[in-house]
Design a protein around this motif. Structure first.
Motif, mmCIF file in Angstrom:
data_model
loop_
_atom_site.group_PDB
_atom_site.id
_atom_site.type_symbol
_atom_site.label_atom_id
_atom_site.label_comp_id
_atom_site.label_asym_id
_atom_site.label_seq_id
_atom_site.Cartn_x
_atom_site.Cartn_y
_atom_site.Cartn_z
ATOM 1 N N LEU A 68 20.705 -28.074 14.287
ATOM 2 C CA LEU A 68 19.261 -27.894 14.222
ATOM 3 C C LEU A 68 18.601 -29.262 14.308
ATOM 4 N N PRO A 69 17.572 -29.402 15.131
ATOM 5 C CA PRO A 69 16.955 -30.719 15.321
ATOM 6 C C PRO A 69 16.229 -31.206 14.072
ATOM 7 N N THR A 70 16.203 -32.505 13.924
ATOM 8 C CA THR A 70 15.473 -33.137 12.825
ATOM 9 C C THR A 70 14.326 -33.940 13.408
ATOM 10 N N LEU A 71 13.126 -33.655 12.939
ATOM 11 C CA LEU A 71 11.967 -34.408 13.407
ATOM 12 C C LEU A 71 11.976 -35.768 12.728
ATOM 13 N N ARG A 72 12.039 -36.827 13.530
ATOM 14 C CA ARG A 72 12.103 -38.178 12.953
ATOM 15 C C ARG A 72 10.799 -38.553 12.268
#
Length: 304
Positions: A68-72
């Protein structure tokens, strides 16, 4: 302590888990869900379901390659204040309902479809808890139309739910327009696993809600990108360059879908500084197409 033999559904590695007597005192009405963390049996994580005799009845797995992507630079989603336990008992919900049910319901919500959940008569007392569970999860993001009824009520009013997704336990009773493909639930499974594998109830709920809001936020951003798409004026040299690129694309048999995936991946990277896997982009595009009714075919090859 009670020992239970389990087999990893991914790699078939065998091992034992131990359950304390205390954990078995308040055994749920259905099956007991036990999360198997990585390196307990093998490198994989999965959920095993046990009956009252501690016999393995089912497993819940995810594709461990899905990330799952992580928003930086994460968006600050609205803080969530959980309602009182009398109206939202997370412990009971986690214990009494299979993980795959939540996968199916989330998929229906992401597709923007009406949803009906069928309960056994002895589970009706959880109706308010379940309704609040999904209502608070989707606050400030997806709008939902969820009916929670008994199986008898459904049988008496089937016509009312002809345009709905209908679920009961692990079953998809009505798959409206066959929109739910069991082979294409990788991301939803990963999101639900994240919820079930976290032992802290409040934090697990927050994790689940944040994943739902993240999906809504990124999908809506793609919608804005699609709706504002305009083909820019190009010089003759740019057109020649584009034609050469197009020929190369056709030569390598790159499909329209692959082009869209490439364009959206670049957009999310540039706009939100986030790296997103192909499967997650496909997941977002389903939300874009079905929930927001946006036409991603407006994305042209010229935008690569």
């Amino acid at each position: 302590m009670k020992k239970v033999k389990v087999i990893c559904p991914h790699c078939s590695e065998k091992g034992y888990i131990e359950l304390s007597e205390d954990s078995l005192k308040d055994f749920p009405r259905g099956l007991l869900a036990v999360n198997i963390a990585p390196n307990i049996i093998c490198p994989h994580e999965f959920i095993v379901y046990l009956d009252r005799n501690l016999t393995v009845r089912d497993y819940f797995t995810t594709d461990f390659q899905i990330q799952l992507p992580t928003l930086r630079t994460p968006e600050k989603f609205n803080d969530l204040k959980l309602p009182k336990k009398e109206t939202l008992n997370l412990d009971l919900i986690k214990l009494d309902f299979p993980a795959i049910l939540f996968v199916h319901i989330l998929k229906s919500i992401f597709l923007g479809k009406k949803t009906a959940l069928l309960l056994n008569e002895d589970m009706v007392f959880l109706k308010e808890h379940l309704f609040n569970f999904f209502r608070y999860l989707t606050r400030d993001s997806f709008e939902i139309e969820l009916n929670i009824i008994t199986e008898n009520e459904y049988k008496k009013n089937k016509k009312k739910f002809k345009n709905s997704m209908v679920f009961k336990d692990k079953e998809v009773i009505r798959n409206f327009k066959k929109l739910i493909d069991p082979k294409k639930l990788k991301v939803e499974r990963q999101i639900v696993m994240k919820f079930f594998s976290e032992s802290d109830l409040a934090y697990s709920y927050l994790l689940l809600r944040n994943e739902i809001q993240k999906a809504y936020f990124l999908a809506k951003s793609i919608v804005n990108f699609v709706e504002n798409f305009k083909e820019e004026e190009r010089t003759e040299s740019e057109k020649v360059s584009e034609n050469s690129m197009l020929a190369g694309i056709l030569e390598h048999a790159v499909s329209k879908e692959k082009v869209i995936l490439m364009v959206v991946s670049d957009y999310l990277r540039d706009k939100h500084d986030v790296k997103v896997q192909k499967d997650y982009i496909k997941f977002l595009l389903e939300i874009v197409n079905h929930y927001f009714n946006a036409n991603t075919n407006k994305i042209e090859i010229t935008n690569i």
